[in-house]
Design a protein around this motif. Structure first.
Motif, PDB file in Angstrom:
ATOM      1  N   VAL A  17     -12.850 -40.134  37.688  1.00  0.00           N
ATOM      2  CA  VAL A  17     -12.736 -39.412  38.958  1.00  0.00           C
ATOM      3  C   VAL A  17     -13.038 -37.932  38.666  1.00  0.00           C
ATOM      4  CG1 VAL A  17     -10.958 -41.086  39.668  1.00  0.00           C
ATOM      5  CG2 VAL A  17     -10.255 -38.825  38.890  1.00  0.00           C
ATOM      6  N   LYS A  54      -2.003 -46.471  24.744  1.00  0.00           N
ATOM      7  CA  LYS A  54      -1.426 -45.168  25.121  1.00  0.00           C
ATOM      8  C   LYS A  54      -0.252 -45.324  26.078  1.00  0.00           C
ATOM      9  CE  LYS A  54      -5.191 -43.724  27.080  1.00  0.00           C
ATOM     10  NZ  LYS A  54      -6.321 -44.622  26.916  1.00  0.00           N
ATOM     11  N   GLU A  65     -15.595 -45.572  36.087  1.00  0.00           N
ATOM     12  CA  GLU A  65     -16.084 -44.191  35.953  1.00  0.00           C
ATOM     13  C   GLU A  65     -14.894 -43.239  36.031  1.00  0.00           C
ATOM     14  OE1 GLU A  65     -19.198 -43.316  35.363  1.00  0.00           O
ATOM     15  OE2 GLU A  65     -19.904 -45.386  35.427  1.00  0.00           O
ATOM     16  N   ARG A 115     -15.962 -48.593  30.588  1.00  0.00           N
ATOM     17  CA  ARG A 115     -14.872 -47.652  30.307  1.00  0.00           C
ATOM     18  C   ARG A 115     -14.896 -47.215  28.847  1.00  0.00           C
ATOM     19  NH1 ARG A 115     -10.460 -51.447  32.239  1.00  0.00           N
ATOM     20  NH2 ARG A 115      -8.948 -49.978  31.392  1.00  0.00           N
ATOM     21  N   ARG A 164      -4.314 -58.111  29.235  1.00  0.00           N
ATOM     22  CA  ARG A 164      -3.527 -57.315  30.182  1.00  0.00           C
ATOM     23  C   ARG A 164      -3.886 -57.660  31.629  1.00  0.00           C
ATOM     24  NH1 ARG A 164      -3.777 -50.834  29.830  1.00  0.00           N
ATOM     25  NH2 ARG A 164      -5.682 -51.059  31.039  1.00  0.00           N
ATOM     26  N   GLN A 182     -11.498 -30.749  31.386  1.00  0.00           N
ATOM     27  CA  GLN A 182     -10.076 -30.984  31.679  1.00  0.00           C
ATOM     28  C   GLN A 182      -9.192 -30.380  30.580  1.00  0.00           C
ATOM     29  OE1 GLN A 182      -9.173 -35.143  32.466  1.00  0.00           O
ATOM     30  NE2 GLN A 182     -10.859 -35.342  33.925  1.00  0.00           N
ATOM     31  N   ARG A 224      -9.472 -36.033  29.876  1.00  0.00           N
ATOM     32  CA  ARG A 224     -10.498 -37.031  29.568  1.00  0.00           C
ATOM     33  C   ARG A 224     -11.880 -36.428  29.448  1.00  0.00           C
ATOM     34  NH1 ARG A 224      -7.635 -41.703  31.485  1.00  0.00           N
ATOM     35  NH2 ARG A 224      -8.737 -43.659  31.163  1.00  0.00           N
ATOM     36  N   ARG A 247      -3.341 -44.718  40.424  1.00  0.00           N
ATOM     37  CA  ARG A 247      -3.029 -46.066  40.950  1.00  0.00           C
ATOM     38  C   ARG A 247      -1.960 -45.998  42.031  1.00  0.00           C
ATOM     39  NH1 ARG A 247      -4.603 -47.374  35.819  1.00  0.00           N
ATOM     40  NH2 ARG A 247      -2.572 -46.895  34.918  1.00  0.00           N
ATOM     41  N   THR A 297      -2.297 -39.747  34.290  1.00  0.00           N
ATOM     42  CA  THR A 297      -3.147 -39.599  35.477  1.00  0.00           C
ATOM     43  C   THR A 297      -3.575 -40.968  36.012  1.00  0.00           C
ATOM     44  OG1 THR A 297      -4.949 -39.117  33.917  1.00  0.00           O
ATOM     45  CG2 THR A 297      -4.035 -37.259  35.144  1.00  0.00           C
ATOM     46  N   GLY A 335      -3.785 -40.189  29.028  1.00  0.00           N
ATOM     47  CA  GLY A 335      -4.991 -40.440  29.835  1.00  0.00           C
ATOM     48  C   GLY A 335      -5.544 -39.167  30.454  1.00  0.00           C
TER      49      GLY A 335
HETATM   50  P1  ADP Z   1      -7.239 -46.886  30.650  1.00  0.00           P
HETATM   51  O1  ADP Z   1      -6.952 -45.886  29.593  1.00  0.00           O
HETATM   52  O2  ADP Z   1      -6.591 -48.205  30.426  1.00  0.00           O
HETATM   53  O3  ADP Z   1      -8.697 -47.040  30.965  1.00  0.00           O
HETATM   54  P2  ADP Z   1      -5.968 -45.253  32.777  1.00  0.00           P
HETATM   55  O4  ADP Z   1      -4.816 -45.888  33.438  1.00  0.00           O
HETATM   56  O5  ADP Z   1      -5.714 -44.061  31.943  1.00  0.00           O
HETATM   57  O6  ADP Z   1      -6.640 -46.441  32.012  1.00  0.00           O
HETATM   58  O7  ADP Z   1      -7.080 -44.842  33.875  1.00  0.00           O
HETATM   59  C1  ADP Z   1      -7.611 -45.771  34.787  1.00  0.00           C
HETATM   60  C2  ADP Z   1      -8.792 -45.137  35.548  1.00  0.00           C
HETATM   61  O8  ADP Z   1      -8.323 -44.000  36.293  1.00  0.00           O
HETATM   62  C3  ADP Z   1      -9.920 -44.595  34.681  1.00  0.00           C
HETATM   63  O9  ADP Z   1     -10.869 -45.581  34.329  1.00  0.00           O
HETATM   64  C4  ADP Z   1     -10.513 -43.511  35.610  1.00  0.00           C
HETATM   65  O10 ADP Z   1     -11.311 -44.073  36.626  1.00  0.00           O
HETATM   66  C5  ADP Z   1      -9.285 -42.935  36.272  1.00  0.00           C
HETATM   67  N1  ADP Z   1      -8.710 -41.783  35.526  1.00  0.00           N
HETATM   68  C6  ADP Z   1      -7.475 -41.748  34.938  1.00  0.00           C
HETATM   69  N2  ADP Z   1      -7.254 -40.565  34.357  1.00  0.00           N
HETATM   70  C7  ADP Z   1      -8.376 -39.817  34.563  1.00  0.00           C
HETATM   71  C8  ADP Z   1      -8.772 -38.493  34.188  1.00  0.00           C
HETATM   72  N3  ADP Z   1      -7.973 -37.694  33.472  1.00  0.00           N
HETATM   73  N4  ADP Z   1     -10.013 -38.057  34.581  1.00  0.00           N
HETATM   74  C9  ADP Z   1     -10.817 -38.834  35.300  1.00  0.00           C
HETATM   75  N5  ADP Z   1     -10.519 -40.108  35.671  1.00  0.00           N
HETATM   76  C10 ADP Z   1      -9.304 -40.589  35.324  1.00  0.00           C
END
Ligand code: ADP
Length: 198
Positions: A60, A14, A58, A146, A128, A93, A89, A37, A32, A86
């Protein structure tokens, strides 16, 4: 304005595809994961609270990401539309996003879902981890968690979007360029989006 969701399990590509698509279609890319991050890297109060949740793989709390997105949507003017990466989720949301967009006379126009085999996801994330240094990519147990969280909490959004007629699966296996071309083929059907470079 035309608004896209890019959707798929962790490691489905993505983030990689979003950067290229946002550039080509002149969209505002909202990730997000990147926003969270950045909070962690800046050492903010929010970042400190969220980092342990993220490192376990997990989700957030919904209200945290909904608020982050609302601020960006409200502060963005003059774009061709948004590319949500992202987010959403969870179904909650998704409902919040629809409300936010509807209030501004917009909607979710298309949900693009990248389909990738489980083994391919794991090997991409492990690869990665070498470059990104992301703690949630390093531990195989966190990767599996995840993927499980995606299946239980995120995948139900697909049925929700299918009912609305906006679900579009895309083959996410193969080269970055091949996958990009497949995504572009779907998105270019939305004529209100100005194309860059043909
Ligand atoms: P990936 O798709 O590689 O797992 P992301 O960069 O989208 O990674 O997200 C990394 C982490 O950030 C997730 O595992 C989660 O903990 C948190 N996160 C990101 N976006 C959301 C969201 N929309 N709702 C809840 N947690 C989120």
């Amino acid at each position: 304005m035309v608004n896209f969701l890019i959707f798929g399990p962790p490691g489905s590509g993505k983030g990689t595809q979003s950067v290229k698509l946002a550039e080509k279609f002149n969209l505002v890319h909202l990730s997000t994961g990147d926003m969270l991050r950045a909070e962690v890297a800046a050492g903010t109060e929010l970042g400190k609270r969220m980092s342990s949740i993220m490192s376990k793989g997990e989700l957030v709390p919904d209200e945290v990401v909904i608020e982050m997105i609302a601020v960006r949507v409200d502060n963005t003017k003059d774009s061709a539309g948004f590319l949500f990466d992202g987010f959403p989720r969870t179904v909650a949301q998704t409902v919040a996003l629809e409300k936010m967009l509807n209030k501004r006379g917009m909607r979710i126009d298309l949900m693009l879902v990248l389909d990738v085999d489980h083994d391919e996801l794991v090997s991409r994330l492990v690869a990665r981890a070498e470059q990104s240094g992301r703690p949630d990519d390093k531990d195989p147990a966190v990767i599996e968690n995840r993927i499980d969280v995606y299946k239980s909490k995120t995948e139900p959004i697909i049925a929700y979007c299918r009912d609305r007629g906006i679900y579009q699966p895309v083959n996410g296996m193969g080269s970055i360029q091949d996958i990009f071309n497949r995504l572009c083929d779907q998105m270019k059907n939305y004529p209100q989006t100005p194309l860059k470079g043909g």
